[in-house]
Design an enzyme around this catalytic site. Structure first.
Site, short mmCIF file in Angstrom:
data_model
loop_
_atom_site.label_atom_id
_atom_site.label_comp_id
_atom_site.label_asym_id
_atom_site.label_seq_id
_atom_site.Cartn_x
_atom_site.Cartn_y
_atom_site.Cartn_z
N THR A 57 0.81 -1.23 0.00
CA THR A 57 0.00 0.00 0.00
C THR A 57 0.84 1.28 0.00
O THR A 57 0.34 2.33 0.36
CB THR A 57 -0.96 0.01 1.20
OG1 THR A 57 -0.17 0.02 2.40
CG2 THR A 57 -1.89 -1.19 1.19
N ASP A 101 0.00 -5.25 2.76
CA ASP A 101 1.14 -4.76 3.53
C ASP A 101 1.02 -3.26 3.71
O ASP A 101 0.93 -2.50 2.73
CB ASP A 101 2.45 -5.07 2.79
CG ASP A 101 3.64 -4.50 3.52
OD1 ASP A 101 3.86 -4.89 4.69
OD2 ASP A 101 4.34 -3.63 2.96
N TYR A 108 4.01 4.90 5.83
CA TYR A 108 3.41 5.24 4.53
C TYR A 108 2.39 6.37 4.65
O TYR A 108 1.94 6.91 3.65
CB TYR A 108 2.76 4.00 3.88
CG TYR A 108 3.70 2.84 3.63
CD1 TYR A 108 5.09 3.02 3.65
CD2 TYR A 108 3.23 1.56 3.39
CE1 TYR A 108 5.96 1.96 3.46
CE2 TYR A 108 4.10 0.50 3.18
CZ TYR A 108 5.46 0.70 3.23
OH TYR A 108 6.32 -0.35 3.03
N LYS A 154 3.44 -2.00 9.98
CA LYS A 154 4.81 -1.98 10.48
C LYS A 154 5.09 -0.78 11.39
O LYS A 154 4.57 0.32 11.17
CB LYS A 154 5.79 -1.97 9.29
CG LYS A 154 5.57 -3.12 8.31
CD LYS A 154 6.68 -3.32 7.31
CE LYS A 154 6.70 -2.43 6.10
NZ LYS A 154 5.53 -2.51 5.21
N HIS A 214 9.82 -2.20 10.94
CA HIS A 214 10.04 -1.81 9.54
C HIS A 214 11.52 -1.83 9.14
O HIS A 214 11.87 -2.20 8.03
CB HIS A 214 9.45 -0.40 9.34
CG HIS A 214 9.10 -0.06 7.94
ND1 HIS A 214 8.01 0.70 7.60
CD2 HIS A 214 9.70 -0.35 6.75
CE1 HIS A 214 7.95 0.85 6.29
NE2 HIS A 214 8.97 0.22 5.75
N SER A 264 11.70 -6.57 9.22
CA SER A 264 11.92 -6.16 7.83
C SER A 264 13.29 -5.49 7.72
O SER A 264 13.74 -4.84 8.68
CB SER A 264 10.81 -5.18 7.40
OG SER A 264 11.03 -4.75 6.08
N ASN A 265 13.92 -5.66 6.57
CA ASN A 265 15.18 -4.98 6.25
C ASN A 265 16.31 -5.29 7.23
O ASN A 265 17.20 -4.46 7.43
CB ASN A 265 14.95 -3.46 6.20
CG ASN A 265 14.05 -3.08 5.05
OD1 ASN A 265 14.26 -3.51 3.93
ND2 ASN A 265 13.02 -2.28 5.34
N GLN A 322 10.36 -9.41 5.98
CA GLN A 322 10.09 -8.68 4.73
C GLN A 322 11.37 -8.01 4.24
O GLN A 322 11.93 -7.17 4.94
CB GLN A 322 9.00 -7.62 4.96
CG GLN A 322 8.63 -6.91 3.68
CD GLN A 322 7.55 -5.84 3.87
OE1 GLN A 322 7.74 -4.69 3.51
NE2 GLN A 322 6.43 -6.22 4.45
N ILE A 355 -3.33 -4.42 -11.57
CA ILE A 355 -3.71 -5.20 -10.38
C ILE A 355 -4.25 -6.57 -10.82
O ILE A 355 -3.85 -7.62 -10.29
CB ILE A 355 -4.76 -4.45 -9.52
CG1 ILE A 355 -4.12 -3.16 -8.95
CG2 ILE A 355 -5.27 -5.32 -8.38
CD1 ILE A 355 -5.11 -2.21 -8.29
#
Ligand SMILES: NC(=O)c1ccc[n+]([C@@H]2O[C@H](COP(=O)([O-])OP(=O)(O)OC[C@H]3O[C@@H](n4cnc5c(N)ncnc54)[C@H](OP(=O)(O)O)[C@@H]3O)[C@@H](O)[C@H]2O)c1
Length: 313
Positions: A28, A52, A57, A86, A119, A169-170, A191, A270
């Site tokens: 998203t 997600d 964001y 996240k 995140h 994540s990361n 992620q 999509i």
């Protein structure tokens, strides 16, 4: 190969013992609120069941608006959709985790999330500024908070019942091992950026051995150069199997048992990204062994500073 071979409905069991993550996920990270709402609605209606999100964001309320409207229509139930969000870097201090989580839930207008992840491994100065900088413009980090401290904060959320699984994540392999070994509740999902130009084989091996699902972002190459969608091996396979390059890349990711994330704003893209079919073994081998380009597209792993974030509205 058949369109109805079920690959698009693949679900991967999570190590929390009760849940599964739908492999094909919709990301998203869309800067425009109107496009966010339209894309979330279309992706639900066109079949995506994994989403997600992230506080970073800055659009969780728009994602939540679209989901609420679809759930209220009654054709898709909340329980059939897997939603993850996240925690951002300025909220790594354990006492900030629960308020940050609750604020995300409220914006998403949900009673629970299926997955809550850290995140990035970088703790920034605690506070409400997502991008704290000193007078020279350098990021202000928080040296007092370790990733394991933050993880304990996430474990408490699972104990409290509003979050079914937790993830990272990361992070590097070393950081993943450190958290995994110290964890009371093990990471269910990792992620990271992953595609044929960054297969992340070592991380994926560790994840497989330890029951962690790898969620792959930039599965179509982030719309950046070098363009994965124009890779000659990918385009040749697409022609051979009569699918498109995005469909080939997504099928490859699902068949290696990862959960790829894509983000598209047009209904055409999509629908295309959900319409995947199983690739023959020789095509999987050609992508895994025949592509030698290696590149990381997203630098967020180096500093915790993201590349693609919506402006504050
Ligand atoms: N953990 C992290 O730090 C992190 C970092 C980045 C991203 N993510 C997550 O991963 C998600 C995926 O983002 P991404 O940038 O990695 O996605 P991506 O799908 O690799 O790239 C998105 C780009 O591909 C285009 N695209 C999508 N479908 C297409 C198709 N069928 N044909 C041609 N072009 C197509 C989109 O254009 P259109 O909009 O025109 O369709 C957009 O320009 C994000 O939304 C976010 O949830 C996480």
């Amino acid at each position: 190969m058949s369109d109805a071979d079920g690959l698009r409905y693949t679900r991967i069991p999570l190590n929390n013992g009760s849940d599964e993550i739908p492999a094909l996920g919709f990301g998203t990270l869309i800067p425009d609120p109107i496009k966010t709402k339209a894309a979330v609605r279309s992706s639900l209606e066109l079949g995506f069941r994994q989403f997600d999100c992230a506080e970073r964001y800055r659009n969780e309320e728009h994602v939540g608006d679209a989901m609420r409207a679809v759930f209220q229509d009654g054709k898709i139930a909340r329980k059939d959709v897997f939603v993850g969000t996240k925690l951002w870097n300025n909220n790594h201090r354990p006492d900030r985790v629960r308020p940050a989580f609750e604020a995300s839930l409220k914006r998403l207008q949900l009673e629970y999330v299926d997955l809550y992840s850290i995140h990035t491994p970088f703790a920034f100065k605690p506070g409400d500024e997502q991008d704290p900088r000193d007078e020279k413009g350098n990021v202000i980090y928080d040296g007092a908070t370790t990733l394991t401290d933050t993880w304990k904060g996430l474990e408490s959320l699972v104990d409290q019942g509003h979050c079914k699984a937790i993830g990272l994540s990361n992070v590097s392999l070393e950081q993943l091992k450190e958290v995994f070994e110290a964890a009371r509740i093990k990471p269910a999902v990792l992620q990271v950026e992953s595609h044929p130009y960054l297969p992340q084989s070592e991380l994926l091996d560790y994840c497989r051995k330890n029951g962690i699902v790898m969620q792959a972002f930039a599965a179509l190459g982030h719309g950046m150069e070098p363009r994965l969608l124009d890779d000659p091996i990918v385009t040749a396979i697409a022609k051979r199997v009569q699918k498109t390059p995005p469909q080939v890349l997504l099928a490859w990711a699902v068949q290696r048992v990862t959960a790829p994330l894509t983000t598209a704003t047009s209904a055409g893209h999509i629908a295309e990204n959900f319409d995947i079919s199983t690739l023959p073994d020789d095509a999987i081998k050609e992508i895994s062994e025949g592509i030698s380009t290696r590149i990381r597209l997203n630098p967020v792993v180096n500093t915790g500073v993201p590349g693609f974030i919506p402006r504050r509205s």
